[in-house]
Design an enzyme around this catalytic site. Structure first.
Site, PDB file in Angstrom:
ATOM      1  N   ARG A 194       0.859  -1.188   0.000  1.00  0.00           N
ATOM      2  CA  ARG A 194       0.000   0.000   0.000  1.00  0.00           C
ATOM      3  C   ARG A 194       0.892   1.234   0.000  1.00  0.00           C
ATOM      4  O   ARG A 194       1.946   1.247   0.650  1.00  0.00           O
ATOM      5  CB  ARG A 194      -0.915   0.026   1.234  1.00  0.00           C
ATOM      6  CG  ARG A 194      -2.129  -0.886   1.126  1.00  0.00           C
ATOM      7  CD  ARG A 194      -3.120  -0.409   0.061  1.00  0.00           C
ATOM      8  NE  ARG A 194      -4.293  -1.256  -0.078  1.00  0.00           N
ATOM      9  CZ  ARG A 194      -4.456  -2.222  -0.997  1.00  0.00           C
ATOM     10  NH1 ARG A 194      -3.498  -2.467  -1.859  1.00  0.00           N
ATOM     11  NH2 ARG A 194      -5.566  -2.915  -1.049  1.00  0.00           N
ATOM     12  N   HIS A 213      -1.207  -0.007 -10.031  1.00  0.00           N
ATOM     13  CA  HIS A 213      -1.953  -0.934  -9.167  1.00  0.00           C
ATOM     14  C   HIS A 213      -2.429  -2.162  -9.956  1.00  0.00           C
ATOM     15  O   HIS A 213      -3.620  -2.453 -10.008  1.00  0.00           O
ATOM     16  CB  HIS A 213      -3.150  -0.230  -8.494  1.00  0.00           C
ATOM     17  CG  HIS A 213      -3.584  -0.937  -7.222  1.00  0.00           C
ATOM     18  ND1 HIS A 213      -4.050  -0.280  -6.114  1.00  0.00           N
ATOM     19  CD2 HIS A 213      -3.621  -2.255  -6.893  1.00  0.00           C
ATOM     20  CE1 HIS A 213      -4.353  -1.144  -5.169  1.00  0.00           C
ATOM     21  NE2 HIS A 213      -4.096  -2.361  -5.629  1.00  0.00           N
TER      22      HIS A 213
HETATM   23  N1  LIG Z   1      -0.912  -4.190  -5.417  1.00  0.00           N
HETATM   24  C1  LIG Z   1      -1.858  -5.089  -5.522  1.00  0.00           C
HETATM   25  O1  LIG Z   1      -2.349  -5.343  -6.626  1.00  0.00           O
HETATM   26  C2  LIG Z   1      -2.319  -5.804  -4.281  1.00  0.00           C
HETATM   27  C3  LIG Z   1      -3.170  -6.900  -4.417  1.00  0.00           C
HETATM   28  C4  LIG Z   1      -3.545  -7.584  -3.252  1.00  0.00           C
HETATM   29  C5  LIG Z   1      -3.081  -7.164  -2.004  1.00  0.00           C
HETATM   30  N2  LIG Z   1      -2.263  -6.094  -1.928  1.00  0.00           N
HETATM   31  C6  LIG Z   1      -1.757  -5.659  -0.615  1.00  0.00           C
HETATM   32  O2  LIG Z   1      -0.993  -6.710  -0.030  1.00  0.00           O
HETATM   33  C7  LIG Z   1      -1.277  -6.733   1.367  1.00  0.00           C
HETATM   34  C8  LIG Z   1      -0.891  -8.071   1.961  1.00  0.00           C
HETATM   35  O3  LIG Z   1      -1.820  -9.060   1.530  1.00  0.00           O
HETATM   36  P1  LIG Z   1      -1.864 -10.515   2.211  1.00  0.00           P
HETATM   37  O4  LIG Z   1      -2.992 -11.231   1.603  1.00  0.00           O
HETATM   38  O5  LIG Z   1      -0.522 -11.146   2.181  1.00  0.00           O
HETATM   39  O6  LIG Z   1      -2.206 -10.092   3.712  1.00  0.00           O
HETATM   40  P2  LIG Z   1      -2.137 -10.998   5.022  1.00  0.00           P
HETATM   41  O7  LIG Z   1      -2.235 -12.441   4.658  1.00  0.00           O
HETATM   42  O8  LIG Z   1      -3.087 -10.414   5.990  1.00  0.00           O
HETATM   43  O9  LIG Z   1      -0.632 -10.781   5.543  1.00  0.00           O
HETATM   44  C9  LIG Z   1      -0.211  -9.603   6.136  1.00  0.00           C
HETATM   45  C10 LIG Z   1       1.185  -9.818   6.688  1.00  0.00           C
HETATM   46  O10 LIG Z   1       1.635  -8.588   7.268  1.00  0.00           O
HETATM   47  C11 LIG Z   1       2.081  -8.835   8.593  1.00  0.00           C
HETATM   48  N3  LIG Z   1       1.855  -7.663   9.431  1.00  0.00           N
HETATM   49  C12 LIG Z   1       0.708  -6.969   9.619  1.00  0.00           C
HETATM   50  N4  LIG Z   1       0.888  -5.963  10.498  1.00  0.00           N
HETATM   51  C13 LIG Z   1       2.188  -6.026  10.867  1.00  0.00           C
HETATM   52  C14 LIG Z   1       2.985  -5.290  11.765  1.00  0.00           C
HETATM   53  N5  LIG Z   1       2.476  -4.256  12.464  1.00  0.00           N
HETATM   54  N6  LIG Z   1       4.276  -5.640  11.918  1.00  0.00           N
HETATM   55  C15 LIG Z   1       4.794  -6.676  11.228  1.00  0.00           C
HETATM   56  N7  LIG Z   1       4.086  -7.448  10.356  1.00  0.00           N
HETATM   57  C16 LIG Z   1       2.797  -7.114  10.188  1.00  0.00           C
HETATM   58  C17 LIG Z   1       1.250  -9.992   9.074  1.00  0.00           C
HETATM   59  O11 LIG Z   1       1.893 -10.618  10.177  1.00  0.00           O
HETATM   60  P3  LIG Z   1       1.260 -11.950  10.845  1.00  0.00           P
HETATM   61  O12 LIG Z   1       1.449 -13.046   9.806  1.00  0.00           O
HETATM   62  O13 LIG Z   1       2.089 -12.178  12.045  1.00  0.00           O
HETATM   63  O14 LIG Z   1      -0.190 -11.647  11.104  1.00  0.00           O
HETATM   64  C18 LIG Z   1       1.208 -10.862   7.817  1.00  0.00           C
HETATM   65  O15 LIG Z   1       2.384 -11.636   7.717  1.00  0.00           O
HETATM   66  C19 LIG Z   1      -2.756  -6.396   1.420  1.00  0.00           C
HETATM   67  O16 LIG Z   1      -3.128  -5.921   2.699  1.00  0.00           O
HETATM   68  C20 LIG Z   1      -2.879  -5.319   0.363  1.00  0.00           C
HETATM   69  O17 LIG Z   1      -2.627  -4.065   0.957  1.00  0.00           O
HETATM   70  C21 LIG Z   1      -1.880  -5.390  -3.028  1.00  0.00           C
END
Ligand SMILES: NC(=O)c1ccc[n+]([C@@H]2O[C@H](COP(=O)([O-])OP(=O)(O)OC[C@H]3O[C@@H](n4cnc5c(N)ncnc54)[C@H](OP(=O)(O)O)[C@@H]3O)[C@@H](O)[C@H]2O)c1
Length: 309
Positions: free
Chosen positions: A224, A272
């Site tokens: 993000r 994006h």
């Molecule tokens: N550009 C694009 O086209 C696109 C598409 C889809 C998603 N995204 C972005 O990618 C992000 C990640 O997606 P995801 O599905 O992988 O999400 P997810 O499965 O919820 O994983 C989030 C990761 O971030 C870690 N995290 C969250 N808060 C943290 C903190 N304060 N300190 C350290 N680590 C932290 C979490 O730790 P834990 O494992 O310990 O909970 C987890 O490992 C989405 O939220 C979105 O913003 C972008």
């Protein structure tokens, strides 16, 4: 009959209606899917941001809100939403993100830009190091970060990951906590941001964090936009401390034409597109969650409202 309100907007309806109907049939769900169910009748809501639904109070029989988006920062704080909220974890979206991250990592690792810029007949050989000698940091080890980190490790990169909780992922050194973050930043020649946007992660990559990176490090941000302090990044790019930033997400989207990221010699903007939810595979995820809800099983991919993701 299960009533599923499609509240993700007309454009998504055109793309998702057929895949959702097919997925419901495949899952054996007797579901009435429509963008027009009255609020008091909807059992489930298929949701996307910016599609007009912001007040969830009239949805008195709704058992869950099922997001088509992986990132939920725009809905997670909605006080009218008391139903369970599931985010999207879609195999198709994950594949797309792995390809984007692997492609852009290899671009910088192999210095492909240098080859493209030197096609004038001069036989100048720059031998890139092997991936085994290149440190890549992945911030966020969730659905997307773990898949990307695993692929990079399979390519032999030395991958260090960082998450909130402790992780044990074969082939990847996993860190957590502030000291762990600093350790990842200090060694990351290529840094990939796959964190959700929460009050804790906003502006995480600020002047101090950037200063810890090795000189010339490359940042890939498909997470993000607001994870990064834009001004601090621009200063680090201008000084050469950060060698390049490949950015897919921004504080304001579309990125305004006058934004200094456009045309910056050390910035690549992608609009994006790193990973789009894919209707066929995502429809099966929605159907599975509705099947689970009807069977009294816990929903998959539930958002932790307190943590904000
Ligand atoms: N550009 C694009 O086209 C696109 C598409 C889809 C998603 N995204 C972005 O990618 C992000 C990640 O997606 P995801 O599905 O992988 O999400 P997810 O499965 O919820 O994983 C989030 C990761 O971030 C870690 N995290 C969250 N808060 C943290 C903190 N304060 N300190 C350290 N680590 C932290 C979490 O730790 P834990 O494992 O310990 O909970 C987890 O490992 C989405 O939220 C979105 O913003 C972008």
């Amino acid at each position: 009959m299960i009533r599923v309100l499609f509240a993700a907007g007309p454009q998504n309806w055109a793309e998702y209606e057929a895949p959702l109907r097919a997925a419901f049939a495949e899952a054996g769900l007797d579901a009435d899917l429509s963008p027009d169910h009255a609020p008091g009748q909807a059992d489930y809501i298929v949701y996307a941001p910016k599609a007009g639904l912001e007040d969830f109070r009239p949805f008195t029989r709704c058992k869950a809100v099922l997001s088509l988006w992986a990132g939920v920062e725009t809905i997670v704080g909605n006080q009218t939403l008391i139903q369970p909220l599931a985010r999207m974890v879609d195999p198709g979206l994950t594949e797309g993100m792995v390809e984007w991250v692997a492609g852009h990592t290899l671009r910088h690792h192999l210095n492909i830009d240098h080859c493209l810029a030197h096609q004038s007949g001069a036989w100048v050989r720059h031998i890139p190091p092997l991936a085994r000698d290149r440190h890549v940091g992945v911030l966020g080890l969730g659905a997307l970060g773990t898949a990307c980190a695993r692929t990079l490790a399979m390519l032999n990169f030395r991958v260090t990951g960082w998450a909130r909780g402790r992780k044990d992922i074969p082939g990847i050194e996993c860190q957590s906590g502030r000291d762990g973050l600093d350790a990842v930043l200090r060694r990351s020649e290529i840094l990939v941001l796959l964190l959700p946007l929460t009050p804790v992660t906003r502006n995480l990559i600020d002047e101090r964090a950037l200063s810890l990176l090795p000189r010339g490090a490359v940042i890939l941000n498909p997470g993000r936009g607001a994870l990064i302090d834009d001004d601090a990044l621009l200063a680090a790019l201008d000084s050469g401390h950060v060698g390049h930033a490949t950015l897919d997400v921004f504080r304001t989207e579309p990125l305004p034409p006058e934004h200094p990221f456009w045309g910056h010699p050390r910035v690549t903007v992608t609009p994006h597109i790193a990973a789009e939810t894919r209707p066929d595979s995502a429809a099966r995820v929605i159907a599975e969650n509705i099947r689970r809800g009807e069977a009294g099983l816990p929903f998959l991919h539930l958002v932790d409202r307190g943590a904000g993701y």
